[in-house]
Design a protein around this motif. Structure first.
Motif, mmCIF file in Angstrom:
data_model
loop_
_atom_site.group_PDB
_atom_site.id
_atom_site.type_symbol
_atom_site.label_atom_id
_atom_site.label_comp_id
_atom_site.label_asym_id
_atom_site.label_seq_id
_atom_site.Cartn_x
_atom_site.Cartn_y
_atom_site.Cartn_z
ATOM 1 N N GLU A 128 2.257 7.179 -6.490
ATOM 2 C CA GLU A 128 1.314 8.289 -6.676
ATOM 3 C C GLU A 128 2.003 9.622 -6.356
ATOM 4 O O GLU A 128 1.863 10.601 -7.081
ATOM 5 C CB GLU A 128 0.099 8.065 -5.763
ATOM 6 C CG GLU A 128 -0.827 9.252 -5.636
ATOM 7 C CD GLU A 128 -1.794 9.376 -6.798
ATOM 8 O OE1 GLU A 128 -1.775 8.487 -7.670
ATOM 9 O OE2 GLU A 128 -2.542 10.365 -6.828
ATOM 10 N N TRP B 164 2.532 1.880 -3.211
ATOM 11 C CA TRP B 164 1.637 2.574 -4.134
ATOM 12 C C TRP B 164 1.620 4.072 -3.832
ATOM 13 O O TRP B 164 1.657 4.892 -4.752
ATOM 14 C CB TRP B 164 0.218 1.989 -4.017
ATOM 15 C CG TRP B 164 -0.740 2.741 -4.850
ATOM 16 C CD1 TRP B 164 -0.987 2.544 -6.178
ATOM 17 C CD2 TRP B 164 -1.543 3.853 -4.451
ATOM 18 N NE1 TRP B 164 -1.894 3.461 -6.618
ATOM 19 C CE2 TRP B 164 -2.254 4.273 -5.593
ATOM 20 C CE3 TRP B 164 -1.726 4.525 -3.254
ATOM 21 C CZ2 TRP B 164 -3.134 5.347 -5.554
ATOM 22 C CZ3 TRP B 164 -2.603 5.591 -3.222
ATOM 23 C CH2 TRP B 164 -3.297 5.986 -4.362
ATOM 24 N N VAL B 165 1.559 4.408 -2.540
ATOM 25 C CA VAL B 165 1.559 5.830 -2.165
ATOM 26 C C VAL B 165 2.792 6.518 -2.757
ATOM 27 O O VAL B 165 2.724 7.637 -3.264
ATOM 28 C CB VAL B 165 1.518 5.991 -0.624
ATOM 29 C CG1 VAL B 165 1.790 7.427 -0.217
ATOM 30 C CG2 VAL B 165 0.183 5.537 -0.080
ATOM 31 N N PHE C 26 -4.032 0.982 -7.553
ATOM 32 C CA PHE C 26 -4.484 0.894 -6.171
ATOM 33 C C PHE C 26 -5.581 -0.143 -6.023
ATOM 34 O O PHE C 26 -5.618 -0.915 -5.069
ATOM 35 C CB PHE C 26 -4.956 2.258 -5.671
ATOM 36 C CG PHE C 26 -5.325 2.228 -4.222
ATOM 37 C CD1 PHE C 26 -4.399 1.820 -3.285
ATOM 38 C CD2 PHE C 26 -6.593 2.555 -3.807
ATOM 39 C CE1 PHE C 26 -4.730 1.750 -1.945
ATOM 40 C CE2 PHE C 26 -6.919 2.490 -2.471
ATOM 41 C CZ PHE C 26 -5.996 2.090 -1.539
ATOM 42 N N GLY D 154 0.829 -1.202 0.000
ATOM 43 C CA GLY D 154 0.000 0.000 0.000
ATOM 44 C C GLY D 154 0.865 1.255 0.000
ATOM 45 O O GLY D 154 0.633 2.192 -0.761
ATOM 46 N N ILE D 155 1.884 1.257 0.850
ATOM 47 C CA ILE D 155 2.770 2.417 0.932
ATOM 48 C C ILE D 155 3.608 2.527 -0.348
ATOM 49 O O ILE D 155 3.909 3.623 -0.820
ATOM 50 C CB ILE D 155 3.680 2.321 2.177
ATOM 51 C CG1 ILE D 155 2.831 2.265 3.448
ATOM 52 C CG2 ILE D 155 4.638 3.501 2.251
ATOM 53 C CD1 ILE D 155 2.033 3.506 3.726
#
Lengths: 215, 494
Positions: B139, B135-136, B176, B132-133
């Motif tokens: 982005e 992906w952050v 995501f 998840g991070i």
């Protein structure tokens, strides 16, 4: 069946269909704000066991604050500066868009019926609604010319993913959730700034006319 | 805290500090000095981290949320190489811009902060164990670099920035969704909440991931990260952004930003392969995208008249080559990783040259740049040399890695792949070489400004192209060991 969650899902579907049929940009922004409010309530409705924690409340507040208030405000600012009231020449007409919306709804229902049932999901509607929102968001981005409308499409897409994350993956670490919200905020802010610059450079925000770079 | 975890943290925190300090700099010169010092310092910290894992096991810190293994260490090395090269090139490039009044202190400050921001964001991608991070990080990279495209605010650069923003944001949103679906595929494993998205935990339990959900997840991930990686047919933002951004920024985009996104796909390959019982479903899709990218790039390169767009399409081609290597598996993966390094050496050089020549000639039109060996001896030679390296003339290392991919294809008996791969490369070879020869020795049509090439410029050119030549004939053991371990991670055998 879970009545509160399913009512939220209904609101989401209706606002999506409205977005496809509305030509007034201001109304589109209102619709997406309503969507943000409804969406923001979801974490409260999903985590029933043991009552809401402080973290859940925080996520709810931040979500509603961003998706229901801040984003729409930003978009309205952009609209006021741009001085445009409605989409002039969408690539796909509004009636046709509605038809496409229903096709997307059917497609989303089919896709989620192909996936294994999510264990412990509080609502069977969540998966199809989430896919539906992703399709609609993508469709709006592709079929509308106005930059603000494209941002609205992006927001719908993000909202769809948010539904998936909150309802189907309720054990998602909160740090990730916060990171994602922050990113969405930054994205909309950056896009808003971009619209502002495009507007001051070109005197319009019709993305269709941004066509100098080719090949 | 162990020394290694301090180093890991400093790879992330040093650039953030630099970004904050960058806003306070009083002059363009100060910003440039800060960028150089900050990037070199970060590179030193990164080198320490890489040394710590180059032969040993992965290191973890911050409750397993930060993790460095051979695959991420290798990419960290490539990233720092690209950033170091570009940061050393920056002062020379912007000196000309400042002299002509196109680069003010305010712009320089913004540039410095964004440059450091991009470094930090890509560091997050490589170091986070939480998908998840990770992906952050991707982005954040998109948002930070968007403003780097339009440091010079022109209608064309704003258009490029908008396309980049909207296309990549949508792509990254898809990624995501894929990340969440991967989390859903792991839900019945009953990992604890905080561990649900940790890559190392998913890897341990990969065989138990739900195959149907993992397949859908991988589709979303491939489209999403593939968009950001510039794989065709999702590459439409890339030529615009690369051609409008200033030279050093294009170099950064092509040299590493695309690879950062491919790296994310590499992380998921072993997961999806184990979940689908090693049927090769995931790698096949990657291979297909790679071939499409090579094909599309080859066609567009033939008709390019703008040097920077030509280089941009060449990046699409090279990302395709890497994807083909990944898709072939086994020795193909090792070759793909080696190709990542080679591309990161030659493409930034080509963009550096294009940037400086653009300043001298006032255009990137290949016809107007004709005869640039005479008009600008130093950067003209750099352009010609790096174009030769880009198209894989032997003995440049690019040739070696492409040859290794061909051999992997032959070993697998993938004759169609081999044929399309060779045909695409041949078309690109002819298309680029024709333009390169004309730019080097053609009849001059424009009179350029006087070339001012400093010592640093010459060191960069000789260093990067020399390294490519050396790597073409000599494969150091440290590198091959690292590549071996990294490719085992992608393959899923480690």
């Amino acid at each position: 069946m879970n009545l509160p969650i399913d009512s939220v899902m209904l609101v989401l579907v209706v606002t999506n269909l409205l977005l496809l049929g509305l030509s007034q940009l201001r109304s589109c922004v209102h619709a997406v704000a309503v969507q943000g409010f409804a969406l923001g309530l979801l974490p409260l409705l999903v985590r029933q066991s043991g009552g809401p924690t402080v973290w859940t409340l925080l996520v709810v507040l931040v979500t509603i604050g961003l998706k229901g208030v801040v984003f729409p405000k930003l978009l309205q600012e952009a609209l006021r500066d741009a001085d445009v009231r409605r989409e002039k020449r969408p690539h796909v007409g509004y009636t046709m868009s509605m038809v496409m919306g229903f096709v997307a709804l059917a497609g989303a229902a089919w896709l989620s019926s192909r996936l294994p049932a999510f264990s412990g999901s509080p609502s069977t509607l969540a998966a199809p609604v989430s896919f539906f929102m992703i399709f609609v968001g993508l469709f709006i981005i592709l079929s509308r010319n106005h930059a603000v409308n494209q941002i609205v499409g992006y927001l719908v897409l993000e909202n769809g993913i948010y539904v998936f994350g909150v309802v189907l993956l309720h054990e998602l670490p909160l740090l990730v959730e916060m990171g994602v919200l922050l990113d969405a905020f930054a994205a909309v802010f950056v896009m808003g700034v971009a619209v502002y610059h495009i507007n001051s450079e070109f005197d319009h925000v019709d993305v269709d006319q941004l066509d100098k770079l080719k090949g | 805290m162990t020394p290694v975890s301090i180093l890991l943290w400093s790879v992330l925190l040093l650039p953030l500090t630099g970004a904050a300090l960058g806003m306070l700099c009083p002059s363009v010169r100060a910003v440039m000095a800060l960028v150089r010092a900050g990037v070199l310092l970060t590179a030193a910290a990164a080198a320490g981290c890489i040394w710590a894992v180059h032969a040993g096991p992965a290191v973890e810190t911050a409750w397993e949320w930060l993790r460095l293994d051979a695959l991420s260490a290798y990419h960290l090395g490539v990233m720092m190489l690209v950033f170091t090269l570009s940061s050393l090139y920056l002062p020379g490039y912007f000196a000309a811009e400042t002299a002509s009044g196109h680069f003010t202190v305010a712009q320089a400050r913004r540039f410095g902060a964004l440059w450091f921001g991009a470094l930090a964001a890509m560091g997050v991608v490589l170091l986070s164990n939480n998908i998840g991070i990770m992906w952050v990080g991707i982005e954040a990279t998109t948002l930070v670099t968007a403003f780097l495209i339009c440091i010079h605010r022109t209608p064309a650069s704003l258009e490029a920035m908008w396309k980049y923003l909207i296309i990549c944001s949508v792509g990254v949103a898809f990624a995501f969704m894929g990340t969440l679906l991967a989390g859903a595929a792991a839900e019945h494993l009953h990992l604890e909440g905080a561990q649900m998205l940790l890559w190392s935990r998913l890897r341990e339990n990969a065989a138990g991931l739900d195959p149907a959900l993992m397949k859908v997840a991988f589709l979303f991930l491939l489209v999403g990260y593939g968009t950001k990686a510039g794989l065709a047919p999702m590459h439409s933002w890339l030529p615009d952004a690369h051609s409008q951004a200033p030279g050093p920024v294009s170099a950064l985009f092509s040299g590493f930003m695309l690879n950062a996104s491919l790296y994310c796909i590499m992380r998921y390959l072993p997961l999806v392969d184990a979940a689908t019982a090693h049927t090769g479903w995931g790698p096949r899709l990657v291979l297909l995208l790679g071939l499409v990218s090579i094909g599309v790039a080859a066609v567009f390169i033939l008709f390019q008249t703008d040097l920077k767009r030509l280089l941009a399409y060449s990046s699409v081609e090279h990302m395709g080559i890497i994807a083909v290597g990944l898709g072939l598996g086994g020795p193909g993966i090792l070759a793909a990783l080696f190709h990542t390094l080679n591309h990161a050496l030659c493409k930034p050089m080509a963009f550096f040259a294009a940037g400086r020549l653009g300043q001298m000639y006032g255009t990137h039109d290949t016809a107007r740049l004709s005869g640039c060996l005479r008009g600008a001896p130093v950067w003209g030679r750099a352009l010609f040399g790096s174009l030769l390296a880009v198209i894989g003339v032997a003995p440049f290392a690019v040739f070696m890695s492409e040859f290794m991919i061909l051999r992997a294809a032959a070993r697998n008996g993938a004759w169609w792949t081999l044929g399309i791969f060779l045909a695409g490369l041949a078309v690109v070879f002819i298309g680029v070489l024709r333009q390169a020869v004309n730019m080097a020795w053609g009849e001059p049509v424009a009179v350029p400004k006087e070339e001012r090439a400093g010592t640093m410029d010459r060191v960069l050119i000789v260093g990067a192209l020399g390294a490519l030549l050396v790597l073409g004939v000599w494969f150091p053991e440290v590198l091959s060991g690292m590549l071996d371990r990294a490719s085992n991670i992608v393959e899923g055998t480690q």
